[in-house]
Design a protein around this motif. Structure first.
Motif, short mmCIF file in Angstrom:
data_model
loop_
_atom_site.label_atom_id
_atom_site.label_comp_id
_atom_site.label_asym_id
_atom_site.label_seq_id
_atom_site.Cartn_x
_atom_site.Cartn_y
_atom_site.Cartn_z
N PRO A 35 25.16 35.87 28.51
CA PRO A 35 26.04 34.99 27.75
C PRO A 35 27.43 35.59 27.84
CG PRO A 35 24.74 36.34 26.26
CD PRO A 35 24.41 36.78 27.66
N LEU A 36 28.30 34.93 28.56
CA LEU A 36 29.53 35.59 28.94
C LEU A 36 30.70 35.32 28.02
CD1 LEU A 36 29.20 34.93 32.75
CD2 LEU A 36 28.95 37.14 31.65
N ILE A 37 30.69 34.17 27.39
CA ILE A 37 31.88 33.82 26.60
C ILE A 37 31.46 32.98 25.40
CG2 ILE A 37 32.43 31.67 27.83
CD1 ILE A 37 35.39 32.53 27.82
N SER A 39 31.57 29.87 23.03
CA SER A 39 31.93 28.50 23.38
C SER A 39 33.31 28.12 22.81
CB SER A 39 30.85 27.52 22.92
OG SER A 39 30.68 27.65 21.53
N GLN A 42 35.81 28.95 25.32
CA GLN A 42 35.78 28.26 26.62
C GLN A 42 36.68 27.03 26.55
OE1 GLN A 42 32.02 28.43 28.67
NE2 GLN A 42 32.38 26.42 29.57
N TRP A 56 36.42 30.40 33.23
CA TRP A 56 37.11 30.61 31.96
C TRP A 56 37.15 32.11 31.67
CZ3 TRP A 56 33.66 26.75 32.95
CH2 TRP A 56 34.09 25.43 32.72
N THR A 69 35.62 38.50 28.32
CA THR A 69 34.46 37.62 28.40
C THR A 69 34.86 36.47 29.31
OG1 THR A 69 35.20 36.54 26.36
CG2 THR A 69 33.45 38.16 26.15
N ASN A 71 33.25 32.87 31.94
CA ASN A 71 32.16 31.97 32.33
C ASN A 71 32.60 31.18 33.55
OD1 ASN A 71 29.68 30.80 32.27
ND2 ASN A 71 30.07 29.47 30.51
N SER A 72 31.63 30.54 34.23
CA SER A 72 31.96 29.64 35.33
C SER A 72 30.91 28.54 35.39
CB SER A 72 31.97 30.41 36.66
OG SER A 72 32.12 29.49 37.73
N ASP A 73 31.28 27.42 36.02
CA ASP A 73 30.29 26.35 36.17
C ASP A 73 29.40 26.57 37.40
OD1 ASP A 73 32.38 25.89 37.91
OD2 ASP A 73 32.63 23.76 37.42
N LYS A 78 29.40 33.05 38.67
CA LYS A 78 29.12 33.68 37.38
C LYS A 78 28.48 35.07 37.56
CE LYS A 78 26.95 31.96 33.19
NZ LYS A 78 26.04 30.93 32.66
N SER A 82 30.01 38.60 36.26
CA SER A 82 29.36 39.58 35.38
C SER A 82 29.51 41.00 35.93
CB SER A 82 27.89 39.19 35.13
OG SER A 82 27.09 39.67 36.15
#
Lengths: 139, 404
Positions: A35-37, A39, A42, A56, A69, A71-73, A78, A82
């Motif tokens: 879990p990187l970020i 919500s 984001q 993000w 922190t 994230n990516s789609d 991703k 990390s």
């Protein structure tokens, strides 16, 4: 651990993989697990637009250390994020600014951080350094 | 025609990528080059490199002759009436910019309208947008249905006496749709509008006859036609080209220059300022000679077989959705895999030696229309095989397993 020690650790881990398949399976696992970020973080303000995948990135200063922190789609993006966070997060700003990130080349992922890749990772590293520059000047 | 023989005509096709035999399915972006084109390029630089159109010496005469023979080959290839209607340019994008800038500035004024379609490449959107902004004209868009076909009734109602030009692709680079350009041209002409056809995706895949199409402008690139990069064509009707002001000033495009007055050269040189891509033009001529030898009967039959097989294969894989289901479709197939980012799939396929393209393919409005971040696109040429499709299938299954 220092940035270079973590980089060495990652290079040793990747040395165990015998094929591209294992390497990418590992990246995908990393991409799925973390879990990187938050919500709430984001947001469009934290969005780094790549041509193909979106990233993000959020940064804050905690007890004198930079905490990232992100994230990516896209999941492989991703996974690489990390790794970058493992190396650069919880470090002081000056070290982040000076990090050469040679491990990317050593584990054979250079092409993902090439400016032509358009996955947002190059811009993300640049943005991480920008945060480090800003925080090292505000201290 | 022997497919194995054709394969050996293209040296790059036998190379490996990431240790695996290359499966090249990105022909919509650029095609590979046959050996005779590569030889023509080497031959130019080793045997007769020199500047054209001015030199009195032997090499210049030789280069000029070869360059002009290439122009004639291209003229015949697209059925143009005169070779001076064939203008060499750096590519499709440049050709469109030439027309938008030269013809557009002279003929489009405030409140006029330029019509494009919902499935244009950015290259056939932005130059017109810039023209309309400059002139206070309106850019209007012919909509498409969910299958990726233009809605012709809407096109008819958008056409009016205000329409100055319709700029439309012959084949969509993202959806593969073959647009009914002959009908579009006839309808536009009825309202007094000109038509520019973007043939970047069509010239390598179907015979083109600009006279029977009655196109006012037809533009394409050499590198998508088995020729070198950096060379393309603007075809325009003689009368229209003659009326147009020059686009860029410089050498070769002038008749006489004094500080008071410059008179311009005749077609095609009026639009070819500066030393052109000489080797590019000669290489493109060779590429067309090669296509003529293969023949469109073979090309169409082969590509239609590939398209049908690939469509069937993709439809058989769970969660795969083909984007663009036009009845008239070329061998360009975009698809999405539900739950997977196109970039991830493309990355895995690349590791397997399979070159496909992912992303928005320079057609962001199409992605907005379908509300997707991008597609995975396989685009075929006549040298592709059913084995390539089997490998693509295996690659997609591997990607799905790894990414799930």
């Amino acid at each position: 651990m220092t940035i270079e020690e973590i980089e060495r650790e990652i290079v040793n881990e990747f040395d165990l993989f015998e094929s591209w398949l294992e390497k990418y399976e590992y990246l995908i696992e990393l991409g799925k697990d973390l879990p990187l970020i938050e919500s709430s973080e984001q947001t469009d303000e934290n969005l780094i637009a790549g041509c193909q995948s979106r990233v993000w990135l959020h940064a804050k200063l905690a007890e004198g250390l930079l905490v990232f922190t992100a994230n990516s789609d896209a999941i492989i993006t991703k996974g690489i994020i990390s790794l970058l966070i493992r190396v650069l997060s919880n470090q002081n700003a000056a070290d982040v600014l000076g990090a050469e990130l040679k491990f990317i080349n050593e584990i054979g992922l250079t092409e993902h951080l090439s400016p032509t890749r358009s996955n947002g990772l190059v811009s993300m590293v640049k943005q991480m350094k920008n945060y480090a520059y800003t925080f090292s000047n505000t201290k | 025609m022997e497919l194995t023989k054709i394969h050996t005509d293209f040296p790059l096709l036998s190379r490996k990528v990431h240790g695996k035999p290359l499966v090249y399915l990105d022909n919509g972006a650029t095609t590979q080059k046959p050996q005779i084109v590569i030889d023509a390029i080497t031959d130019y630089y080793t045997e007769y490199n020199s500047n054209i159109h001015r030199g009195v010496h032997h090499l210049s005469q030789l280069a000029t002759e070869k360059y002009e023979v290439a122009r004639k080959t291209i003229q015949q290839f697209i059925g143009a009436q005169f070779s001076h209607e064939i203008i060499f340019s750096p590519g499709t994008t440049s050709s469109i910019n030439l027309v938008a800038s030269s013809w557009g500035r002279a003929n489009v004024s405030a409140d006029d309208e330029v019509l494009i379609s919902a499935m244009e490449h950015h290259s056939n959107i932005v130059p017109w947008q810039m023209l309309c902004e400059e002139k206070g004209a309106k850019l209007k868009v012919i909509p498409m249905n969910d299958n990726g076909e233009l809605i012709m009734e809407q096109f008819e109602s958008l056409l009016s006496s205000k329409t100055k030009i319709v700029a439309i692709n012959h084949i969509s680079n993202t959806l593969g749709t073959i647009n009914p350009v002959e009908k579009i041209i006839a309808m536009a002409h009825d309202k007094g509008s000109l038509v520019l056809v973007d043939g970047a995706q069509s010239v390598a895949h179907m015979p083109i006859d600009v006279v029977s199409l009655n196109a006012d402008f037809y533009v394409f690139s050499g590198h998508k036609l088995f020729g070198p990069t950096g060379v393309g064509i603007l075809y325009g009707k003689e009368a229209i080209l003659n009326e147009m002001p020059p686009y860029q000033g410089g050498g070769d495009m002038i008749k006489s220059v004094s500080f008071e007055k410059t008179t311009y050269n005749e077609l095609p040189h009026k639009f070819e300022a500066g030393t052109p891509n000489i080797v590019g033009g000669i290489g493109l001529g060779k590429a067309i000679e090669y296509i003529n030898e293969i023949g469109f009967d073979f090309i169409i039959e082969q590509e239609s077989q590939l398209k049908n097989a690939a469509t069937k294969m993709l439809e058989s894989i769970e969660d795969v959705k083909i984007i663009g289901q036009a009845k008239q479709k070329a061998s360009v197939i975009s698809f999405a895999i539900n739950g997977f980012h196109p970039l991830d799939v493309g990355t895995i396929l690349d590791q397997l030696g399979i070159s496909i393209r992912t992303g928005h393919h320079c057609t962001q409005p199409i992605m907005d229309f379908y509300n997707i971040p991008g597609t995975i696109r396989a685009s075929f040429a006549f040298y592709n095989t059913l084995e390539d499709i089997a490998k693509l299938r295996a690659g997609i299954l591997t990607a799905k397993t790894m990414l799930s």
